[in-house]
Design a protein around this motif. Sequence first.
Motif, PDB file in Angstrom:
ATOM      1  N   ARG A   1       0.818  -1.122   0.054  1.00 12.63           N
ATOM      2  CA  ARG A   1       0.148   0.118   0.186  1.00 12.63           C
ATOM      3  C   ARG A   1       0.753   1.243   0.026  1.00 12.63           C
ATOM      4  O   ARG A   1       0.681   2.426  -0.642  1.00 12.63           O
ATOM      5  N   ALA A   2       1.833   1.314   0.762  1.00 19.60           N
ATOM      6  CA  ALA A   2       2.799   2.192   1.080  1.00 19.60           C
ATOM      7  C   ALA A   2       3.332   2.806  -0.285  1.00 19.60           C
ATOM      8  O   ALA A   2       3.753   3.920  -0.926  1.00 19.60           O
ATOM      9  N   PHE A   3       4.029   1.667  -1.048  1.00 15.37           N
ATOM     10  CA  PHE A   3       4.986   1.875  -2.158  1.00 15.37           C
ATOM     11  C   PHE A   3       4.276   1.574  -3.289  1.00 15.37           C
ATOM     12  O   PHE A   3       5.225   1.249  -4.468  1.00 15.37           O
ATOM     13  N   ASP A   4       2.925   0.946  -3.563  1.00 10.96           N
ATOM     14  CA  ASP A   4       2.373   0.565  -4.449  1.00 10.96           C
ATOM     15  C   ASP A   4       3.373  -0.603  -5.298  1.00 10.96           C
ATOM     16  O   ASP A   4       3.487  -0.729  -6.410  1.00 10.96           O
ATOM     17  N   LEU A   5       3.616  -1.670  -4.131  1.00  5.88           N
ATOM     18  CA  LEU A   5       4.267  -2.748  -4.767  1.00  5.88           C
ATOM     19  C   LEU A   5       3.467  -3.991  -5.260  1.00  5.88           C
ATOM     20  O   LEU A   5       2.369  -3.939  -4.866  1.00  5.88           O
ATOM     21  N   HIS A   6       4.114  -4.436  -6.499  1.00  6.79           N
ATOM     22  CA  HIS A   6       3.445  -5.590  -7.077  1.00  6.79           C
ATOM     23  C   HIS A   6       4.284  -6.740  -6.150  1.00  6.79           C
ATOM     24  O   HIS A   6       5.469  -6.879  -6.191  1.00  6.79           O
ATOM     25  N   LEU A   7       3.361  -7.752  -5.435  1.00  9.00           N
ATOM     26  CA  LEU A   7       4.107  -8.676  -4.608  1.00  9.00           C
ATOM     27  C   LEU A   7       4.134 -10.098  -5.363  1.00  9.00           C
ATOM     28  O   LEU A   7       3.195 -10.408  -6.171  1.00  9.00           O
ATOM     29  N   THR A   8       5.261 -10.751  -5.067  1.00  7.25           N
ATOM     30  CA  THR A   8       5.275 -12.243  -5.511  1.00  7.25           C
ATOM     31  C   THR A   8       5.346 -13.137  -4.325  1.00  7.25           C
ATOM     32  O   THR A   8       6.220 -12.765  -3.530  1.00  7.25           O
TER      33      THR A   8
END
Length: 142
Positions: free
Chosen positions: A26-33
Amino acid sequence: MKTGLLHVAEDRGGDARLDAAVQLARAFDLHLTGAQAAPLSAYAMADPFGGVYPSVKLFTEHEKRQDATRAAVEARLRDEGVAFDWLRGVGSPATVLLDQSRLSDVIILSHLESDEGGWDAELDLVGDVRSPFACSDPLGAL
């Protein structure tokens, strides 16, 4: 930061890692794997003479547990609106995470205490995954 690698395992730290991953996403607009590891020892049985044999029953049971964990984590990530994909590797968690870490900006993992026990106990996962090229700041591994 754009990508995060989340260590997914059936241990006490799993919920905390998932919470941290959601907050970072949420904080860094990450795409998670999401990364699951299947150590070869999860599928093997030993005999008293030193032989090691694969077990279809152990393989099936382990796959069912991993599928259930994956479904729960994916449901949470979908509910939170986090972009994600998935990988499942064969080998120790440290090996699977290291293989994928070069493609990630941040790795979300936790240290398992020595009383964790079980065939998948990784007593120094953080140390095993930490790159020799990482910054010298001890907080850089967090």
